[in-house]
Design a protein around this motif. Structure first.
Motif, mmCIF file in Angstrom:
data_model
loop_
_atom_site.group_PDB
_atom_site.id
_atom_site.type_symbol
_atom_site.label_atom_id
_atom_site.label_comp_id
_atom_site.label_asym_id
_atom_site.label_seq_id
_atom_site.Cartn_x
_atom_site.Cartn_y
_atom_site.Cartn_z
ATOM 1 N N ILE A 5 0.822 -1.211 0.000
ATOM 2 C CA ILE A 5 0.000 0.000 0.000
ATOM 3 C C ILE A 5 0.861 1.267 0.000
ATOM 4 C CG2 ILE A 5 -1.754 1.314 1.280
ATOM 5 C CD1 ILE A 5 -2.782 -1.278 -0.091
ATOM 6 N N ALA A 6 1.919 1.283 0.792
ATOM 7 C CA ALA A 6 2.771 2.480 0.851
ATOM 8 C C ALA A 6 3.373 2.793 -0.524
ATOM 9 C CB ALA A 6 3.873 2.290 1.887
ATOM 10 N N ASN A 7 3.763 1.776 -1.260
ATOM 11 C CA ASN A 7 4.324 2.004 -2.598
ATOM 12 C C ASN A 7 3.255 2.488 -3.574
ATOM 13 O OD1 ASN A 7 6.948 1.277 -1.907
ATOM 14 N ND2 ASN A 7 6.554 -0.867 -2.306
ATOM 15 N N ILE A 8 2.045 1.966 -3.444
ATOM 16 C CA ILE A 8 0.949 2.430 -4.296
ATOM 17 C C ILE A 8 0.653 3.896 -3.977
ATOM 18 C CG2 ILE A 8 -1.493 2.143 -4.889
ATOM 19 C CD1 ILE A 8 -1.114 -0.880 -4.331
ATOM 20 N N GLN A 9 0.628 4.240 -2.697
ATOM 21 C CA GLN A 9 0.388 5.631 -2.303
ATOM 22 C C GLN A 9 1.477 6.546 -2.875
ATOM 23 O OE1 GLN A 9 0.214 4.826 1.911
ATOM 24 N NE2 GLN A 9 -2.007 5.158 1.968
ATOM 25 N N TYR A 10 2.722 6.108 -2.797
ATOM 26 C CA TYR A 10 3.832 6.886 -3.363
ATOM 27 C C TYR A 10 3.624 7.085 -4.865
ATOM 28 C CZ TYR A 10 8.388 8.076 -5.230
ATOM 29 O OH TYR A 10 9.397 8.686 -5.922
ATOM 30 N N SER A 11 3.265 6.006 -5.558
ATOM 31 C CA SER A 11 3.035 6.090 -7.005
ATOM 32 C C SER A 11 1.904 7.045 -7.334
ATOM 33 C CB SER A 11 2.728 4.700 -7.574
ATOM 34 O OG SER A 11 3.855 3.861 -7.467
ATOM 35 N N MET A 12 0.852 7.036 -6.535
ATOM 36 C CA MET A 12 -0.272 7.926 -6.793
ATOM 37 C C MET A 12 0.131 9.382 -6.559
ATOM 38 S SD MET A 12 -2.273 5.814 -8.040
ATOM 39 C CE MET A 12 -3.509 7.019 -8.439
#
Length: 175
Positions: A86-93
């Motif tokens: 989730i943290a990586n997805i948030q960063y990507s967003m």
């Protein structure tokens, strides 16, 4: 080396003691190579139509946000991509927002979703056109490739379920 040419006793394949294990090992290495090639393709195709610098997985998130022209939450994006980072997805967003390709809507209370901006729609449209020209037309020229792709997609979806179950079982064997 093809699977038929490989010998089960080949010491370079420590993961394989018989032909079934060798077949599985060859598939796994093919999946890894395909994943990396796919990511490079996505990033390069997007770079060809935009000044945005994003990775293949970030490009995939952009297209998923645009899918069905409906805003998506981080949770939905994680589910759609079968990811749990989730943290990586948030960063990507955040990166896609900074690039002006997506926009964050809502808040922690009402729920945060992301939707494609006008720039994001234009870029994904251009990406789609280039993809059709460079990739789809090449695939269509392959004999019965459409049928093979349908079968491959079914097989990969089945494998995803098998790997998910094996992951749950493996978690029970941790030391």
């Amino acid at each position: 080396m093809t699977i038929k040419e490989a010998k089960v006793s080949d010491p370079s394949w420590h993961l394989s003691e018989n032909s079934e294990e060798l077949t599985c090992t060859e598939l796994e290495f093919s999946l890894m190579r395909s994943y990396e090639a796919f990511g490079r393709w996505q990033a390069e195709c997007l770079a060809s139509v935009s000044d945005s610098v994003v990775t293949g997985p970030e490009n995939a998130l952009l297209h998923l946000v645009r899918m069905n022209n409906r805003a998506k939450s981080i949770k939905e994006l994680a589910r759609l991509t079968n990811r749990d980072d989730i943290a990586n997805i948030q960063y990507s967003m955040r990166k896609l927002c900074t690039e002006g390709l997506v926009e964050k809507c809502g808040s922690g209370r009402t729920g945060v979703t992301y939707h494609a901006t006008d720039k994001g729609v234009a870029v994904t449209d251009e990406y789609s056109a280039l993809r059709k020209k460079l990739l789809i037309e090449q695939l269509e020229s392959q004999r019965q490739f459409s049928e093979k792709l349908v079968e491959a997609a079914k097989t990969l979806n089945t494998l995803s379920g098998i790997y998910e179950e094996a992951t749950r079982i493996a978690a029970l064997h941790r030391r």
